[in-house]
Scaffold this active site. Structure first.
Site, PDB file in Angstrom:
ATOM      1  N   GLY A 151     -29.944   0.027  84.763  1.00  0.00           N
ATOM      2  CA  GLY A 151     -28.717   0.160  84.225  1.00  0.00           C
ATOM      3  C   GLY A 151     -28.986   2.013  84.000  1.00  0.00           C
ATOM      4  CG  ASN A 191     -26.445 -10.579  84.846  1.00  0.00           C
ATOM      5  OD1 ASN A 191     -25.542 -11.366  84.738  1.00  0.00           O
ATOM      6  ND2 ASN A 191     -27.523 -10.012  84.025  1.00  0.00           N
ATOM      7  CG  HIS A 222     -30.252  -9.577  81.001  1.00  0.00           C
ATOM      8  ND1 HIS A 222     -29.949  -8.700  80.334  1.00  0.00           N
ATOM      9  CD2 HIS A 222     -30.474  -9.355  81.910  1.00  0.00           C
ATOM     10  CE1 HIS A 222     -30.012  -6.778  80.594  1.00  0.00           C
ATOM     11  NE2 HIS A 222     -30.515  -8.306  82.521  1.00  0.00           N
ATOM     12  CE  LYS A 270     -26.496  -5.799  83.652  1.00  0.00           C
ATOM     13  NZ  LYS A 270     -27.245  -5.285  82.805  1.00  0.00           N
ATOM     14  CD  GLU A 290     -33.544  -7.863  85.349  1.00  0.00           C
ATOM     15  OE1 GLU A 290     -32.765  -8.080  85.509  1.00  0.00           O
ATOM     16  OE2 GLU A 290     -32.830  -8.153  83.798  1.00  0.00           O
ATOM     17  CD  GLU A 344     -27.901  -5.661  80.242  1.00  0.00           C
ATOM     18  OE1 GLU A 344     -27.745  -4.799  80.294  1.00  0.00           O
ATOM     19  OE2 GLU A 344     -26.929  -6.623  79.976  1.00  0.00           O
ATOM     20  CB  SER A 397     -32.780   0.728  88.716  1.00  0.00           C
ATOM     21  OG  SER A 397     -31.665   1.636  87.630  1.00  0.00           O
TER      22      SER A 397
END
Length: 250
Positions: A172, A9, A96, A11, A166, A98, A212
């Site tokens: 991140g 991904n 996701h 991003k 996730e 985010e 990560s």
């Protein structure tokens, strides 16, 4: 035996030219002998078409990072599933963390996107995961199970669906759940799917881990019985790191 799946991904990173360069380098490695897992990459929307052209021969799946739940209309800035299919995408990432955190997506919105993408013939990677506060309060299983149930509402066929677990606190941040922590949540997700759809469907469902993932921890993570690959963020932007993870998956 479930086939491992590793998806990068990207991003909001890379221009079209940079995306083509990275995709070309990955395709040259994945397209050779020795890679047995399914591999996908998810560039930004502007780069989808050009990236699709350079990976077509390699077997790499072209993935989109998001979609809308309507075919068309007055939804400025959005992209529909039929547009993604026309651009050559075979997968779309939905829900996701985010998107949930920064753009207010609820599990109900995620569910509408899942249903629309599946109806369009796209495969879906549906993301679920808990925040650090939820992990520390001991409600991880409750939170993630609820996201699974609500995200899959009225979905009857899981053939073209992948779930990505996730943990939000490990995306991140450089932090990662231990292999056993990740395995425990993956096993819980599979048990919840078995409760909803039966054991056979649960046994065939692929559940990725994201948070990560690096070449240094991928082998141990992917060795867990219920972890079927990874949804990779930062490490997917570096050819050697991404390929190290792909090789760990087989």
């Amino acid at each position: 035996m479930r086939r491992k799946i590793v998806v990068g991904n990207w991003k909001m990173n890379n221009t079209i030219a940079e995306s083509v360069e990275l995709a070309t380098a990955i395709a040259e490695k994945v397209g050779g002998d020795g890679v047995t897992c399914e591999v996908g990459i998810a560039p930004t929307f502007p780069a989808l078409h050009e990236v699709g052209k350079v990976i077509e021969w390699s077997g790499i799946r072209l993935c989109a990072q998001n979609c809308h739940y309507e075919n068309d209309g007055a939804f400025t800035g959005e992209v529909s599933t039929r547009m993604l299919a026309a651009a050559g995408c075979s997968y779309v990432i939905v829900g996701h963390s985010e998107r949930r955190q920064y753009f207010g997506e609820t599990s109900q919105i995620v569910n509408r996107k899942v249903q629309k993408a599946l109806a369009e013939g796209l495969s879906v990677i549906m993301c679920v995961g808990e925040t650090l506060d939820e992990r520390e309060r001991g409600v991880t299983d409750e939170v993630v199970a609820t996201q699974v149930v609500e995200g899959l509402a009225d979905v009857t066929d899981l053939t073209n669906l992948v779930i990505a677990y996730e943990p939000v606190w490990a995306i991140g941040t450089g932090k990662t759940a231990t292999s056993q922590q990740a395995q425990d949540v993956h096993a819980m997700i599979r048990a919840k799917v078995a409760e909803l759809y039966g054991q056979q469907a649960a046994d065939h469902l692929r559940i990725q881990y994201g948070g990560s993932v690096k070449p240094s921890n991928a082998v141990e993570l992917f060795g867990m019985p219920d972890i079927d690959g990874g949804l990779i963020g930062g490490a997917s932007l570096k050819v050697d790191d991404f390929m190290g993870i792909v090789e760990a998956a087989g």
